[in-house]
Scaffold this motif. Structure first.
Motif, short mmCIF file in Angstrom:
data_model
loop_
_atom_site.label_atom_id
_atom_site.label_comp_id
_atom_site.label_asym_id
_atom_site.label_seq_id
_atom_site.Cartn_x
_atom_site.Cartn_y
_atom_site.Cartn_z
N THR A 166 42.87 -0.31 12.76
CA THR A 166 43.81 0.70 13.25
C THR A 166 43.12 1.78 14.07
O THR A 166 43.78 2.71 14.54
CB THR A 166 44.52 1.39 12.07
OG1 THR A 166 43.52 2.04 11.26
CG2 THR A 166 45.29 0.40 11.22
N VAL A 203 53.22 0.19 14.85
CA VAL A 203 52.79 -1.15 15.26
C VAL A 203 51.27 -1.30 15.19
O VAL A 203 50.76 -2.41 15.05
CB VAL A 203 53.30 -1.45 16.69
CG1 VAL A 203 52.55 -0.64 17.74
CG2 VAL A 203 53.19 -2.95 16.99
N ASN A 263 49.38 -0.63 12.83
CA ASN A 263 48.97 -1.13 11.51
C ASN A 263 48.91 -2.64 11.47
O ASN A 263 48.27 -3.23 10.59
CB ASN A 263 49.92 -0.63 10.42
CG ASN A 263 49.53 0.75 9.92
OD1 ASN A 263 48.37 1.13 9.97
ND2 ASN A 263 50.51 1.50 9.45
N THR A 264 49.58 -3.30 12.41
CA THR A 264 49.54 -4.77 12.43
C THR A 264 48.15 -5.27 12.77
O THR A 264 47.84 -6.45 12.56
CB THR A 264 50.56 -5.34 13.44
OG1 THR A 264 50.22 -4.87 14.76
CG2 THR A 264 51.98 -4.90 13.10
#
Length: 283
Positions: free
Chosen positions: A72, A225, A227-228
């Protein structure tokens, strides 16, 4: 009296001449030192630019030629590895492999990026989870199948069942890129025979790697997003193709490739751009 005046004038002229010569000498030395220092500085800059690729500041998202996320915390550009190998990196299911241009040879190097959450670490990998940067390198070495994959891809090398390997750390240091702390580790992996009497496989096969360990916090990105890309214990690792160390030519090439790869990996890392900065860039 007239003679005395003439003598006084000549004396004054002599003093001026000596003073003038002194200043000239001092200036000459200063100028000489300045030129020498400038020359040394130029040589130093030249050597530095030749030894380490310089990351170019990204002004647009399209400037990233081959993006790779570090959990991240942000984005690096594998295009910084353009110095090695010539054809860049080719992505596969498990690794990103590098091939020498148009030679059809085995992969010359690899890149892998792994980020492990607390749940995955404890329930899937069965390794100790930590947010302490100093403990992350040993925890990440517990991801056996990741390290196995460096040695079990037929496009690079295929370790036989009669062989075993050991990951050996040569050097570690703290480093910071884009305001984030990392542990930079250099090491090698030795593949040896399980049974010394089994002489079918080489006595010693070796590969070398450069790993950058980090902690990737949840919600550290600029949006949900991000965090994906993963959060938790992280590792970005570059390595060269394993070679039979009894082959002097192969061993020499591996060492040369490793030196190139260290420089290009450092160049990629030094261009780390946080997601906050990344999403502000123009497309």
């Amino acid at each position: 009296m007239k003679n005395i005046k003439i003598l006084m004038i000549m004396g004054l002229l002599g003093l001026v001449t000596v003073a003038g010569s002194g200043c000239s000498k001092a200036n000459a030395e200063t100028e000489g030192n300045s030129v020498a220092n400038e020359s040394i500085s130029t040589e130093s800059k030249s050597e530095k630019s030749e030894s380490t690729p310089v990351s170019k500041k990204k002004t647009k998202r399209s400037d990233f030629k081959q993006e790779a996320t570090l959990g991240t915390i942000g984005m690096i550009d594998l295009d910084e590895n353009s110095a090695f190998p010539q054809a860049g990196f080719i992505e596969t299911d498990d690794l990103v492999l590098g091939f020498d241009e148009n030679k059809g040879e085995l992969a010359s190097c690899f890149f892998q990026n792994v980020c492990v959450s607390k749940y995955d670490a404890e329930n899937i990998w069965h390794v100790e989870y930590s947010e302490d940067l100093d403990k992350i390198p040993s925890a990440m070495k517990g991801l056996d199948s990741i390290w196995d994959s460096f040695l079990n891809d037929g496009r690079m090398y295929n370790m036989h069942s009669e062989q075993k390997y050991e990951v050996i750390v040569d050097n570690t240091e703290k480093a910071s890129y884009g305001g984030r702390d990392f542990i930079r580790e250099e090491g090698h992996i030795d593949v040896t025979r399980k049974d010394p009497n089994y002489t079918y496989d080489p006595e010693l096969v070796r590969t070398k790697y450069i790993a950058y360990y980090f902690f990737s916090p949840k919600d550290a990105g600029a949006s949900a997003v991000d965090n994906t890309a993963g959060f938790g214990m992280g590792m970005a690792v570059w390595g060269v193709r394993p070679v039979d160390m009894s082959d002097e030519a192969e061993a020499k090439t591996m060492e040369e490739n490793y030196e190139k790869l260290k420089k290009s990996a450092e160049s990629s890392m030094s261009g780390l751009t946080s997601f906050q900065e990344y999403w502000k860039l123009e497309k």
